[in-house]
Scaffold this active site. Structure first.
Site, short mmCIF file in Angstrom:
data_model
loop_
_atom_site.label_atom_id
_atom_site.label_comp_id
_atom_site.label_asym_id
_atom_site.label_seq_id
_atom_site.Cartn_x
_atom_site.Cartn_y
_atom_site.Cartn_z
N SER A 1 7.63 -6.70 -7.62
CA SER A 1 7.57 -5.23 -7.86
C SER A 1 9.06 -5.33 -8.31
CB SER A 1 8.24 -5.12 -6.50
OG SER A 1 8.82 -4.00 -5.92
N TYR B 1 18.51 6.56 -0.21
CA TYR B 1 18.17 5.99 1.14
C TYR B 1 19.15 7.13 1.69
CZ TYR B 1 15.06 2.51 -0.93
OH TYR B 1 14.86 2.16 -1.64
#
Length: 262
Positions: free
Chosen positions: A140, A152
């Site tokens: 990733s 976020y």
């Protein structure tokens, strides 16, 4: 392929089958049986084999891997499985840096590193004896960079520290396998996805919902201004799986829309 029933796993399976591979599916999901029947109808009954196994059950995992080793000639190992759930800290307040408990880190280690390690040990050793094979670890972008906390803010999503640590460790494992098995003809590389949709509808049209500030921020963070479509990983996957990458090992192919450039 481990993690064969996940969103990436299904896309990877279809891409490999389209390229003429026989694919051995491994997943704990009950959906593996229906997926296998669909693939068999489209590509022929010999195009797929399936093994349903809970990877957290180490005895069952060992038995399944050894059965694959006995029944198949494995030329390509795709380590794709990962437990992306609250058990490893995803989208859970308990998954925050200051709160993540030992059990969460333990499960992240098992799913993020050990599953790939054990599959590589059992299925990669015959490759080394035959002096040929390709191991692909799905990592990733968060094995290379850290999530930006601003993404976020106000979101219900959380990308936990466990994920970054394990994906970084998987990249280190990739280099180690390449170093020690390269002389035996085994190549080991990592596919490093960036921000890809994990929902069927978003992937189909790649549309960012205007009422979703999280997806809007993610799309804006990439240099290409959008999230990726899973099929956009197939070119890199087939490159690493095939002889097109025959002189490449220990490397990363980053497919992230430019996320890690800036």
């Amino acid at each position: 392929m481990t993690g064969a029933c996940g969103f990436f796993g299904r896309t990877f399976t279809r891409g490999l089958l389209d390229a003429g591979a026989r694919v051995v599916l491994m997943s704990r999901s009950d959906a593996i049986h229906g997926h296998a029947r669909q693939y068999a109808r489209r590509f022929g009954r010999h195009a797929v084999a399936r093994h349903q196994v809970d990877f957290y059950d180490r005895g069952a995992l060992e038995a399944a891997l050894r059965r694959v080793r006995e029944e198949e000639r494995v030329d390509i190992l795709l380590n794709n499985a990962y437990d992306m759930s609250p058990r490893t800290g995803f989208n859970s307040r308990q998954g925050r840096l200051e709160a993540a408990p030992f059990d969460q880190w333990q499960r992240a280690f098992e799913s993020g590193i050990y599953w790939a390690v054990r599959a590589t040990q059992v299925l990669g050793e015959p490759m080394a004896r035959r002096r040929g094979g390709s191991i692909i670890n799905v990592a990733s972008m968060y094995g290379l960079v850290s999530p930006n906390p601003a993404l976020y803010e106000g979101a219900r999503f959380l990308n936990p520290p466990t994920y970054s640590v394990m994906k970084s460790g998987l990249l280190a494992f990739t280099r180690y396998v390449a170093a020690f098995w390269g002389g035996h003809g085994v190549r080991c590389n990592a596919l490093v996805p960036g921000p890809f949709s994990n929902t069927e509808d978003a992937a189909a049209g790649n549309a960012v919902r205007k009422d979703d500030p999280f997806l809007t921020r993610v799309a804006a963070r990439t240099l290409l201004g959008r999230v990726g479509r899973p099929r956009e990983l197939l070119g890199a996957l087939l490159f690493l799986a095939s002889d097109a990458s025959s002189y490449m090992t220990g490397q990363m192919v980053v497919v992230d829309g430019g996320w890690t450039v800036t």
